[in-house]
Design a protein around this motif. Structure first.
Motif, PDB file in Angstrom:
ATOM      1  N   TYR A 196       6.065 -71.116 -61.273  1.00 16.15           N
ATOM      2  CA  TYR A 196       5.473 -69.800 -61.058  1.00 16.15           C
ATOM      3  C   TYR A 196       4.776 -69.315 -62.332  1.00 16.15           C
ATOM      4  N   ILE A 197       5.419 -69.515 -63.466  1.00 16.74           N
ATOM      5  CA  ILE A 197       4.821 -69.109 -64.741  1.00 16.74           C
ATOM      6  C   ILE A 197       3.504 -69.836 -64.978  1.00 16.74           C
ATOM      7  N   ARG A 198       3.505 -71.147 -64.808  1.00 18.60           N
ATOM      8  CA  ARG A 198       2.302 -71.954 -65.080  1.00 18.60           C
ATOM      9  C   ARG A 198       1.146 -71.601 -64.137  1.00 18.60           C
ATOM     10  N   ASN A 199       1.483 -71.141 -62.925  1.00 21.02           N
ATOM     11  CA  ASN A 199       0.446 -70.808 -61.945  1.00 21.02           C
ATOM     12  C   ASN A 199       0.011 -69.346 -62.002  1.00 21.02           C
ATOM     13  N   ASN A 200       0.668 -68.550 -62.832  1.00 21.70           N
ATOM     14  CA  ASN A 200       0.367 -67.108 -62.877  1.00 21.70           C
ATOM     15  C   ASN A 200       0.310 -66.592 -64.310  1.00 21.70           C
ATOM     16  N   LEU A 201      -0.308 -67.343 -65.186  1.00 21.88           N
ATOM     17  CA  LEU A 201      -0.353 -66.974 -66.601  1.00 21.88           C
ATOM     18  C   LEU A 201      -1.099 -65.669 -66.849  1.00 21.88           C
ATOM     19  N   ASP A 202      -1.996 -65.292 -65.954  1.00 26.93           N
ATOM     20  CA  ASP A 202      -2.771 -64.066 -66.133  1.00 26.93           C
ATOM     21  C   ASP A 202      -2.041 -62.823 -65.637  1.00 26.93           C
ATOM     22  N   LYS A 203      -0.850 -63.006 -65.075  1.00 30.06           N
ATOM     23  CA  LYS A 203      -0.094 -61.877 -64.508  1.00 30.06           C
ATOM     24  C   LYS A 203       1.018 -61.418 -65.459  1.00 30.06           C
ATOM     25  N   ASP A 204       1.680 -60.347 -65.053  1.00 30.00           N
ATOM     26  CA  ASP A 204       2.829 -59.845 -65.812  1.00 30.00           C
ATOM     27  C   ASP A 204       3.974 -60.845 -65.693  1.00 30.00           C
ATOM     28  N   LEU A 205       4.414 -61.378 -66.835  1.00 26.92           N
ATOM     29  CA  LEU A 205       5.504 -62.359 -66.838  1.00 26.92           C
ATOM     30  C   LEU A 205       6.636 -61.870 -67.743  1.00 26.92           C
ATOM     31  N   SER A 206       6.939 -60.598 -67.612  1.00 31.48           N
ATOM     32  CA  SER A 206       8.030 -60.011 -68.397  1.00 31.48           C
ATOM     33  C   SER A 206       9.369 -60.524 -67.883  1.00 31.48           C
ATOM     34  N   LEU A 207      10.408 -60.311 -68.665  1.00 30.38           N
ATOM     35  CA  LEU A 207      11.749 -60.733 -68.270  1.00 30.38           C
ATOM     36  C   LEU A 207      12.149 -60.088 -66.945  1.00 30.38           C
ATOM     37  N   ARG A 208      11.821 -58.837 -66.783  1.00 31.12           N
ATOM     38  CA  ARG A 208      12.178 -58.131 -65.545  1.00 31.12           C
ATOM     39  C   ARG A 208      11.477 -58.769 -64.341  1.00 31.12           C
ATOM     40  N   THR A 209      10.181 -59.060 -64.494  1.00 35.89           N
ATOM     41  CA  THR A 209       9.424 -59.657 -63.388  1.00 35.89           C
ATOM     42  C   THR A 209       9.978 -61.026 -63.019  1.00 35.89           C
ATOM     43  N   LEU A 210      10.244 -61.848 -64.014  1.00 28.95           N
ATOM     44  CA  LEU A 210      10.730 -63.201 -63.758  1.00 28.95           C
ATOM     45  C   LEU A 210      12.137 -63.193 -63.177  1.00 28.95           C
ATOM     46  N   SER A 211      12.990 -62.294 -63.660  1.00 26.47           N
ATOM     47  CA  SER A 211      14.357 -62.231 -63.134  1.00 26.47           C
ATOM     48  C   SER A 211      14.348 -61.745 -61.683  1.00 26.47           C
ATOM     49  N   GLU A 212      13.436 -60.840 -61.349  1.00 31.44           N
ATOM     50  CA  GLU A 212      13.318 -60.392 -59.959  1.00 31.44           C
ATOM     51  C   GLU A 212      12.816 -61.519 -59.069  1.00 31.44           C
ATOM     52  N   TYR A 213      11.895 -62.325 -59.587  1.00 35.13           N
ATOM     53  CA  TYR A 213      11.390 -63.469 -58.827  1.00 35.13           C
ATOM     54  C   TYR A 213      12.523 -64.459 -58.542  1.00 35.13           C
ATOM     55  N   ALA A 214      13.393 -64.663 -59.551  1.00 32.34           N
ATOM     56  CA  ALA A 214      14.520 -65.594 -59.403  1.00 32.34           C
ATOM     57  C   ALA A 214      15.681 -64.976 -58.641  1.00 32.34           C
ATOM     58  N   MET A 215      15.630 -63.645 -58.444  1.00 26.98           N
ATOM     59  CA  MET A 215      16.704 -62.898 -57.770  1.00 26.98           C
ATOM     60  C   MET A 215      18.010 -62.964 -58.554  1.00 26.98           C
ATOM     61  N   PHE A 216      17.889 -62.867 -59.886  1.00 26.22           N
ATOM     62  CA  PHE A 216      19.033 -62.793 -60.788  1.00 26.22           C
ATOM     63  C   PHE A 216      18.925 -61.500 -61.590  1.00 26.22           C
ATOM     64  N   SER A 217      20.038 -61.096 -62.173  1.00 26.57           N
ATOM     65  CA  SER A 217      19.975 -59.982 -63.117  1.00 26.57           C
ATOM     66  C   SER A 217      19.234 -60.464 -64.366  1.00 26.57           C
ATOM     67  N   PRO A 218      18.561 -59.569 -65.118  1.00 29.31           N
ATOM     68  CA  PRO A 218      17.844 -59.998 -66.324  1.00 29.31           C
ATOM     69  C   PRO A 218      18.720 -60.755 -67.319  1.00 29.31           C
ATOM     70  N   THR A 219      19.947 -60.270 -67.513  1.00 25.82           N
ATOM     71  CA  THR A 219      20.843 -60.916 -68.481  1.00 25.82           C
ATOM     72  C   THR A 219      21.223 -62.324 -68.037  1.00 25.82           C
ATOM     73  N   TYR A 220      21.614 -62.461 -66.764  1.00 21.61           N
ATOM     74  CA  TYR A 220      22.016 -63.779 -66.260  1.00 21.61           C
ATOM     75  C   TYR A 220      20.823 -64.726 -66.223  1.00 21.61           C
ATOM     76  N   PHE A 221      19.659 -64.210 -65.809  1.00 20.75           N
ATOM     77  CA  PHE A 221      18.465 -65.045 -65.763  1.00 20.75           C
ATOM     78  C   PHE A 221      18.114 -65.559 -67.157  1.00 20.75           C
ATOM     79  N   HIS A 222      18.136 -64.680 -68.148  1.00 20.49           N
ATOM     80  CA  HIS A 222      17.804 -65.069 -69.528  1.00 20.49           C
ATOM     81  C   HIS A 222      18.753 -66.159 -70.014  1.00 20.49           C
ATOM     82  N   GLN A 223      20.055 -65.981 -69.723  1.00 22.05           N
ATOM     83  CA  GLN A 223      21.055 -66.959 -70.168  1.00 22.05           C
ATOM     84  C   GLN A 223      20.854 -68.310 -69.497  1.00 22.05           C
TER      85      GLN A 223
END
Length: 264
Positions: free
Chosen positions: A166-193
């Motif tokens: 998803y990151i490689r295909n959407n480099l021009d979009k918002d790729l913040s920790l919050r956005t990525l963790s929501e995409y993965a359906m994890f909490s930000p802390t758990y996703f980061h870990q």
């Protein structure tokens, strides 16, 4: 004991289960591998391994054999006493128990270990059977947890691969920790870990790395301007793109582009 105090290195002669009841940054070596320990961790050591504790932590642990022909208590058991190493048992339940088990329900496991301890130092009628049942219960519970942890790690690994794509295909979009963790359906802390553990870099580092890889590709193979490339790769501005590029690669995007020739 003071923090950092090293205990004597020793050989493991029997099977051992050790529950960490308290830790102030302690760890141990198992076959020269460092294993950090925290309250609630259960360590599983097998005959023939070596171990060495580095303070400070407290624990309660038990030594046992799976295939003992005659049941007997050994109240004078000394784990440092040299003797024959117990033969390992080849069994799927035992084989899948992890060396370090991060367990929830600390009180539940603590009570099992204390029951083992109390019935060992103060045996009653039926204590031998009860102790065996507790040891079998422990190994079964840890085997189940190890299997579940392995399955979850595989699922998380697959999910992180999806996030990477998803990151490689959407480099021009918002790729913040919050956005990525929501995409993965994890909490930000758990996703980061999980992302950091499985991918080997933090989400922010990975996004920046992929944006620079894409930028280099565009600089080499397209006539796009610095401004267009910065937008395509998701940088806040062309100035920030040039700053990041030089900081990471040591040269500006223009200098990098001049190092390659391409006929358009």
């Amino acid at each position: 004991m003071p923090i950092g105090k090293e205990l004597n290195k020793r050989t493991v002669y029997d099977y051992e289960l050790e529950l960490i009841t308290e830790s102030l940054g302690g760890w141990m070596y198992i076959d020269n591998r460092r294993v950090d320990v925290h309250q609630g961790d259960i360590l599983f050591r097998q005959p023939g391994q070596t171990t060495q504790g580095v303070m400070r932590y407290n624990s309660i642990w038990t030594c046992f054999q799976f295939a003992q022909l005659e049941s007997s208590f050994t109240p004078d058991y000394l784990h440092t006493e040299k003797r024959k190493i117990t033969e390992r048992i080849n069994h799927p339940i035992i084989n899948q128990i992890r060396e370090k088990n991060i367990c929830g329900h600390f009180d539940k496991y603590f009570n099992i270990f204390m029951e083992l301890f109390n019935h060992h130092i103060n045996p009653q009628q039926g204590s031998e059977i009860y102790i065996k049942s507790l040891l079998l219960q422990l190994t079964y519970r840890l085997s189940l947890q190890s299997r579940e942890d392995t399955l979850m790690e595989q699922q998380n690994s697959n999910k992180m691969c999806e996030v990477g794509e998803y990151i490689r295909n959407n480099l021009d979009k918002d790729l913040s920790l919050r956005t990525l963790s929501e995409y993965a359906m994890f909490s930000p802390t758990y996703f980061h870990q999980q992302f950091t553990q499985l991918i080997g870099s933090t989400p922010n580092q990975y996004v920046k790395q992929q944006r620079l890889i894409k930028a280099k590709e565009l600089l080499i193979h397209t006539p796009k301007t610095i401004e267009d490339i910065s937008i395509t790769c998701g940088f806040k501005s062309s100035a920030y793109f040039c700053f990041t590029f030089k900081k990471e690669l040591g040269i500006t995007p223009s200098e990098f582009k001049k190092g390659y020739t391409k006929i358009y």
